[in-house]
Design an enzyme around this catalytic site. Structure first.
Site, PDB file in Angstrom:
ATOM      1  N   LYS A 206      66.157  -4.704  27.881  1.00 44.95           N
ATOM      2  CA  LYS A 206      65.190  -4.185  28.853  1.00 44.95           C
ATOM      3  C   LYS A 206      64.768  -2.771  28.453  1.00 44.95           C
ATOM      4  CE  LYS A 206      64.627  -3.057  33.716  1.00 44.95           C
ATOM      5  NZ  LYS A 206      65.154  -3.100  35.074  1.00 44.95           N
ATOM      6  N   GLU A 212      74.779  -0.842  21.656  1.00 40.01           N
ATOM      7  CA  GLU A 212      75.306  -2.057  21.021  1.00 40.01           C
ATOM      8  C   GLU A 212      74.177  -2.898  20.440  1.00 40.01           C
ATOM      9  OE1 GLU A 212      76.090  -0.911  24.029  1.00 40.01           O
ATOM     10  OE2 GLU A 212      78.094  -1.548  24.678  1.00 40.01           O
ATOM     11  N   GLY A 267      68.170  -6.057  35.096  1.00 39.13           N
ATOM     12  CA  GLY A 267      68.753  -6.709  33.919  1.00 39.13           C
ATOM     13  C   GLY A 267      69.503  -7.987  34.270  1.00 39.13           C
ATOM     14  N   ARG A 268      70.355  -7.928  35.306  1.00 38.16           N
ATOM     15  CA  ARG A 268      71.174  -9.097  35.638  1.00 38.16           C
ATOM     16  C   ARG A 268      70.396 -10.157  36.417  1.00 38.16           C
ATOM     17  NH1 ARG A 268      72.736  -4.416  37.710  1.00 38.16           N
ATOM     18  NH2 ARG A 268      72.757  -4.033  39.946  1.00 38.16           N
ATOM     19  N   GLU A 353      78.382  -6.117  39.126  1.00 36.79           N
ATOM     20  CA  GLU A 353      77.522  -4.972  38.805  1.00 36.79           C
ATOM     21  C   GLU A 353      76.608  -4.676  40.003  1.00 36.79           C
ATOM     22  OE1 GLU A 353      74.459  -4.805  35.483  1.00 36.79           O
ATOM     23  OE2 GLU A 353      76.068  -3.737  34.471  1.00 36.79           O
ATOM     24  N   HIS A 384      95.895 -26.154  35.388  1.00 36.37           N
ATOM     25  CA  HIS A 384      97.120 -26.116  34.582  1.00 36.37           C
ATOM     26  C   HIS A 384      97.425 -24.704  34.110  1.00 36.37           C
ATOM     27  CE1 HIS A 384      97.437 -30.481  34.592  1.00 36.37           C
ATOM     28  NE2 HIS A 384      96.110 -30.419  34.652  1.00 36.37           N
ATOM     29  N   LYS A 494      79.305   5.247  28.862  1.00 34.05           N
ATOM     30  CA  LYS A 494      78.334   5.242  27.757  1.00 34.05           C
ATOM     31  C   LYS A 494      78.197   6.647  27.169  1.00 34.05           C
ATOM     32  CE  LYS A 494      75.144   1.681  29.499  1.00 34.05           C
ATOM     33  NZ  LYS A 494      73.802   1.425  29.991  1.00 34.05           N
TER      34      LYS A 494
HETATM   35  O1  F6P Z   1      75.226  -1.155  30.863  1.00 32.25           O
HETATM   36  C1  F6P Z   1      74.787  -2.001  31.849  1.00 32.25           C
HETATM   37  C2  F6P Z   1      73.416  -2.538  31.550  1.00 32.25           C
HETATM   38  O2  F6P Z   1      72.471  -1.561  31.830  1.00 32.25           O
HETATM   39  C3  F6P Z   1      73.140  -3.788  32.339  1.00 32.25           C
HETATM   40  O3  F6P Z   1      72.742  -3.547  33.629  1.00 32.25           O
HETATM   41  C4  F6P Z   1      72.129  -4.455  31.494  1.00 32.25           C
HETATM   42  O4  F6P Z   1      71.980  -5.809  31.807  1.00 32.25           O
HETATM   43  C5  F6P Z   1      72.712  -4.216  30.120  1.00 32.25           C
HETATM   44  O5  F6P Z   1      73.273  -2.924  30.196  1.00 32.25           O
HETATM   45  C6  F6P Z   1      71.760  -4.309  28.967  1.00 32.25           C
HETATM   46  O6  F6P Z   1      70.700  -3.427  29.101  1.00 32.25           O
HETATM   47  P1  F6P Z   1      69.400  -3.585  28.222  1.00 32.25           P
HETATM   48  O7  F6P Z   1      68.787  -4.904  28.514  1.00 32.25           O
HETATM   49  O8  F6P Z   1      68.507  -2.443  28.620  1.00 32.25           O
HETATM   50  O9  F6P Z   1      69.798  -3.496  26.766  1.00 32.25           O
END
Ligand code: F6P
Length: 536
Positions: A206, A212, A267-268, A353, A384, A494
């Site tokens: 987003k 990452e 995002g979620r 979240e 189990h 972060k």
């Molecule tokens: O670190 C949390 C977050 O901001 C989430 O809310 C989001 O889904 C995810 O990181 C990834 O963010 P992006 O789509 O901006 O890379």
């Protein structure tokens, strides 16, 4: 005490809980032959049996009064109207607009977003049809065989979970891969398995600033170029999904290969947007639109049904009943369907979240519990492993059992055993059993469950199921008076990681942190430096 815990509706619920202390779910069934008819409902193809809870008609009425007092109906209207209910980020919350395919206009700051939503869906259809039909080819003229989605959190969990859930509808000639973790093991495994000439990378972020995802994307691009491909053909193998066109261009992805979404999609809550591109590549755009339609059917139910008959509201209220009046701190998701094996992970982000907050909308610290820990594994495996604790442990763990009536295979005997187990567990959790003179073999019972049934796990029913949970989380957030749509809690970690990253690459020891963190950083550096020396 806060306004919420002092409120008449809350106090009435506390008194009502005490009045139920001497009864049990089993007794409530014994007293009422029609209990399951009254405490079960179906909407948008999702049947929910919530009769195996410690509730009666008064409980539902009192919980609905709490929801009304908290303004659930007003907030529901405000969300659908595009008001900026995400107050800490000053944004509308309109994932529902992404599944509004009936031509109804939805306004964000006076602008109807329906046309831009349709335009992106049309672009997704052109692109995914071209890839699936072999019209979009890799740079050496070979068809795409592998799709690698690079994204994390909401840019990973939704598409990954849906691709798993809809595997029976997936294109066999396309292998889907998801790289989310910055742990190089994930990327290394995928790059070993794919061919640069036939692989399409979807960089999904987003913000397009997530550390990452950008590191993984750069690694993938470098690998692709190392294979001998020229910069000019990156456009055939890399597309982006983002709200940040500038950053996408700076990364080197052709703006024509960018699929846009908007800041009013959290995002979620974004799998319904272009973040769903891997889903559409895998199952096709018709199935993706069926997913949207299923979610839309649940949206209509949520928007229109009275609170007492509204499935997301009922699930939310039952959750509040146990979290706030019985001290339940976690909630189990137990899908009795192998294809839903990523659902608990997806719901962890959606719920935790969203509602893992302890400050109210007006900035006060809450004096009541908010979002529970969400966890789970598919049945019967869980039986189990951790089900022992559900049956005889000291914690109260409410659970959702999810069952699909019709399987995607022909091994009917397996399906019968699977669902027999599912139903048996909810019965056992409710009834318990009492072994005379053998306390270790006794089960108290009275452990609450919802059973959620789909006729078949298909795109539409999956869409409805996911929207059910989205709206449940929303309703709980309104009652707890927290903002379910921000996630400031992830920011500090972060920032600190960026600072430590700077130090970890330096050879000298650090003294910049607390004793523990300094030692951990230095231990890593010492081991890394020793390895480097021994290989020189
Ligand atoms: O670190 C949390 C977050 O901001 C989430 O809310 C989001 O889904 C995810 O990181 C990834 O963010 P992006 O789509 O901006 O890379």
């Amino acid at each position: 005490m806060s306004n919420l815990t002092q409120s008449p509706a809350w106090q009435a619920l506390a008194a009502h809980r005490d009045s139920l202390a001497s009864t049990s779910i089993r007794e409530l069934f014994a007293q009422d032959r029609e209990r399951v008819e009254r405490f079960s409902r179906e909407a948008a193809g999702v049947y929910v049996d919530y009769s195996k809870n410690l509730i009666n008609d008064d409980t539902v009425a009192l919980l609905a009064a709490l929801a009304r007092q908290a303004g659930v109906e007003e907030q529901r209207r405000a969300m659908f109207a595009g008001e900026r209910i995400n107050v800490t980020e000053d944004r509308s919350v309109l994932h529902v607009a992404l599944r509004e395919r009936m031509g109804t206009s939805i306004l964000v700051d006076g602008e109807d977003v329906a046309p831009i939503v349709s335009a992106v869906l049309a672009k997704m259809r052109r692109f995914t049809d071209a890839v699936r039909e072999g019209a979009w080819l890799g740079h050496t003229g070979r068809a795409i065989t592998d799709v690698v989605n690079i994204g994390i959190g909401g840019s990973d969990l939704g598409p990954r979970m849906v691709c798993e859930a809809l595997k029976p509808y997936g294109r066999k000639a396309l292998t889907m891969h998801f790289v989310s973790n910055v742990d190089g093991a994930e990327m290394a495994e995928v790059l070993q398995a794919v061919d640069p000439e036939t692989t399409l990378f979807v960089i999904a972020s987003k913000t397009f600033t997530t550390r990452e995802t950008l590191l993984n994307a750069h690694t993938a691009r470098a690998w692709f170029l190392r294979s001998g491909a020229a910069e000019a053909v990156i456009a055939k193998h890399f597309v982006a999904v983002s709200t940040n066109g500038e950053a996408v261009a700076a990364f080197g992805i052709d703006p024509g290969n960018m699929f846009e979404f908007w800041d009013w999609v959290g995002g979620r809550y974004s799998l319904w947007s272009a973040i769903g591109l891997p889903i559409a590549l895998y199952v096709g755009m018709d199935a993706f639109e069926a997913l949207l339609a299923g979610a839309h059917a649940m949206d209509r139910h949520f928007a229109e049904a009275p609170l007492e008959q509204n499935l997301p509201v009922l699930l939310a209220l039952i959750g509040i009943w146990y979290t706030n009046f019985f001290g339940a701190a976690s909630h189990l998701i137990a899908p009795y369907d192998r294809y839903l094996h990523r659902l608990p992970a997806y719901l962890q982000q959606l719920d935790m979240e969203s509602n893992g907050k302890s400050v109210t909308l007006s900035g006060e610290r809450v004096d009541y519990a908010t979002g529970p820990v969400i966890w789970g594994e598919p049945g019967t495996n869980g039986q189990h492993a951790f089900f022992q604790l559900l049956h005889q442990g000291s914690a109260l763990i409410p659970a959702d059992f999810i069952a699909c009536m019709q399987p995607h295979h022909v091994l009917d005997a397996h399906h019968e055993v699977l669902l027999a187990n599912c139903f048996a567990q909810t019965e056992a959790l409710m009834n318990g059993s009492h072994a005379k003179d053998a306390p270790h073999r006794s089960f108290d019972g009275n452990r609450p469950t919802n059973t959620i049934c789909l006729d078949k796990l298909d795109p539409a029913s999956l869409g409805a199921l996911l929207a059910l949970y989205e709206h449940k989380v929303f309703v709980q957030g309104v009652i707890w008076n927290i903002n379910s749509f921000d996630q400031w809690g992830v920011e500090l970690g972060k920032r600190l990681a960026v600072a430590i990253e700077g130090e970890i690459t330096q050879p000298d020891t650090t003294g910049a942190h607390d004793g523990s963190t300094n030692v951990l950083i230095d231990r890593f550096k010492a081991r890394r430096n020793a390895r480097a020396e021994s290989t020189n």
